[in-house]
Design a protein around this motif. Structure first.
Motif, mmCIF file in Angstrom:
data_model
loop_
_atom_site.group_PDB
_atom_site.id
_atom_site.type_symbol
_atom_site.label_atom_id
_atom_site.label_comp_id
_atom_site.label_asym_id
_atom_site.label_seq_id
_atom_site.Cartn_x
_atom_site.Cartn_y
_atom_site.Cartn_z
ATOM 1 N N UNK A 399 0.711 -1.151 0.009
ATOM 2 C CA UNK A 399 0.030 0.051 0.073
ATOM 3 C C UNK A 399 0.959 1.041 -0.010
ATOM 4 N N UNK A 400 2.160 1.331 -0.151
ATOM 5 C CA UNK A 400 3.014 2.119 -0.230
ATOM 6 C C UNK A 400 2.832 3.077 -1.507
ATOM 7 N N UNK A 401 3.339 4.484 -1.415
ATOM 8 C CA UNK A 401 3.232 5.422 -2.452
ATOM 9 C C UNK A 401 4.091 4.792 -3.577
ATOM 10 N N UNK A 402 5.195 4.442 -3.271
ATOM 11 C CA UNK A 402 6.513 3.781 -4.124
ATOM 12 C C UNK A 402 5.768 2.639 -5.105
ATOM 13 N N UNK A 403 4.686 1.862 -4.338
ATOM 14 C CA UNK A 403 4.276 0.893 -5.376
ATOM 15 C C UNK A 403 3.398 1.397 -6.259
ATOM 16 N N UNK A 404 2.660 2.384 -6.137
ATOM 17 C CA UNK A 404 1.622 3.045 -6.974
ATOM 18 C C UNK A 404 2.391 3.775 -8.186
ATOM 19 N N UNK A 405 3.655 4.483 -7.631
ATOM 20 C CA UNK A 405 4.334 5.152 -8.615
ATOM 21 C C UNK A 405 5.036 4.259 -9.723
ATOM 22 N N UNK A 406 5.354 3.164 -9.171
ATOM 23 C CA UNK A 406 6.075 2.135 -10.022
ATOM 24 C C UNK A 406 4.867 1.607 -10.929
ATOM 25 N N UNK A 407 3.950 1.628 -10.323
ATOM 26 C CA UNK A 407 2.819 0.913 -11.530
ATOM 27 C C UNK A 407 2.431 2.031 -12.574
ATOM 28 N N UNK A 408 2.453 3.335 -12.162
ATOM 29 C CA UNK A 408 2.149 4.357 -13.084
ATOM 30 C C UNK A 408 3.118 4.327 -14.121
ATOM 31 N N UNK A 409 4.476 4.117 -13.643
ATOM 32 C CA UNK A 409 5.651 3.960 -14.590
ATOM 33 C C UNK A 409 5.389 2.770 -15.714
ATOM 34 N N UNK A 410 4.601 1.769 -15.266
ATOM 35 C CA UNK A 410 4.387 0.715 -16.229
ATOM 36 C C UNK A 410 3.243 0.789 -17.198
#
Length: 414
Positions: A399-410
């Protein structure tokens, strides 16, 4: 020299991003002079004409560290090993002092952000400048739009203060998220190293057990060979000697069984540890990928132009985020909206009714849920609903912001 109010800094390879403004007194803007009138000028403001409160944020946001270092070294004598913060402070001093240094900085900024300046030229009043800035902020085109806003001939004091505050808070948002994920990455790497040491010790114990096993087998074989030799020679063993030999054989057999049991236990331990290491390595790979995504977002924010925003554009897509934690959900909502998307969230069944999920999924373009914050029943139901309705869904690691940012990059690649 006077310390500037703040600046967005570049992140290192482990993601330890800092703000130039963390220097003492850096985040405390000077009060506007009471006599400063809110007067529009009919020419673009020069860098030296702007209130010095803004110089730090303009230089830190609108010029990359590399090009700033090259420019400052052409203007003043500067040690090649000088840290980035010293280069930044010298540039802010030149901007505040005015003269040739400030003109050179202004020229570099104009060349760097010529496209944004042309786009903002259409604004005929302060409201139009404000609207262009808000649109650029929402899509992530911060650097060029910030320079164009701060120097626009129709820009008012209120518009400049609003843009200054937006950039300042954006730097805090990105920095706080990055620091939390870097701490988790360092902890995972430490756990991985500790498990590797444990596996090495288990391998040593297994080698010792193998040596004991081989020695016990050799002793038993020697005893059996001795007894068989006596039997073949027709000799009669003394009963006490025979009993002693039998005891020795029994002891050797027991030692063999113990060594085999220890080896089997060591094998089980090693298999368990290897599985844990594989799991940690997968987590490390994911964390490094997430940290890289944050690094890329921060770097692109520093050097962003109007055609390369620091966040991938969501193009008005509806994002449904299921589960997560209240604090991170608020940050993720901000990121989605600044990337041009629309955001809805559902807690995954803790408080919101699960019966609402099918309707919310049907209205979404993208469904995202962290696997560590949603129960198994909801995950199974979500996948079935998304597959039935043809909705793009993405489980993320945490649930971290980093996981979501990584998804946005993909997302643009998927």
């Amino acid at each position: 020299m006077q310390r500037p109010p703040f600046a967005l800094a570049r992140a290192s390879v482990l993601g330890t991003a800092t703000l130039h403004g963390n220097a003492p007194g850096c985040c405390t803007p000077r009060a506007q002079p009471a006599s400063t009138p809110d007067v529009k000028v009919r020419h673009r403001a020069a860098l030296a004409e702007l209130d010095s409160t803004f110089h730090c944020s303009i230089i830190g946001t609108c010029l990359s560290t590399g090009e700033l270092r090259k420019l400052v070294r052409r203007l003043i004598t500067l040690d090649t090993t000088a840290p980035d913060i010293e280069v930044h402070h010298e540039a802010v001093t030149l901007a505040t002092r005015g003269g040739a240094g400030a003109k050179a900085l202004h020229k570099a900024l104009d060349q760097r952000h010529a496209l944004a300046i042309r786009q903002f030229a259409a604004a005929s009043d302060a409201d139009a400048v404000q609207a262009l800035w808000d649109n650029a902020l929402a899509s992530g085109d911060v650097a060029g739009a910030y320079w164009a806003t701060m120097t626009h001939p129709e820009g008012s004091v209120a518009v400049r203060q609003k843009a200054f505050g937006d950039v300042h808070m954006l730097s805090h948002l990105v920095g706080a998220s990055n620091r939390a994920d870097i701490r988790r990455l360092v902890a995972l790497e430490a756990d991985n190293e500790a498990l590797k040491d444990t596996v090495a010790r288990q391998h040593l114990r297994m080698q010792e057990a193998d040596a004991e096993h081989a020695a016990a087998l050799q002793e038993a074989s020697d005893l059996i060979a001795t007894l068989r030799g006596r039997e073949m020679a027709g000799g009669e063993a003394v009963p006490l000697e025979v009993a002693a030999q039998q005891q020795l054989i029994s002891a050797q057999i027991e030692r063999i069984a113990t060594a085999e049991a220890r080896r089997a236990q060591a094998d089980d331990t090693v298999r368990t540890l290897r599985a844990e290491i594989a799991h940690l390595q997968a987590q490390l790979a994911a964390s490094r990928s997430e940290a890289q995504a944050l690094e890329t977002m921060i770097d692109r924010q520093q050097v962003a132009t109007e055609d390369t925003p620091h966040l991938p554009a969501l193009d008005n897509r509806n994002v449904l985020y299921i589960g997560g934690r209240p604090g991170t959900v608020t940050t993720i909502r901000t990121l989605v909206e600044r990337a041009g998307g629309h955001f809805q969230d559902h807690d995954g069944g803790l408080e919101d009714r699960k019966g609402l999920l099918p309707a919310m999924v049907a209205a979404a373009d993208i469904v995202v849920f962290p696997v560590d914050c949603v129960d198994h029943d909801s995950v199974g139901m979500l996948k079935r609903i998304c597959q039935q309705q043809g909705i793009d869904y993405h489980p993320v690691r945490s649930a971290s912001v980093a996981s979501f940012v990584e998804l946005l990059a993909r997302l643009p690649q998927s």
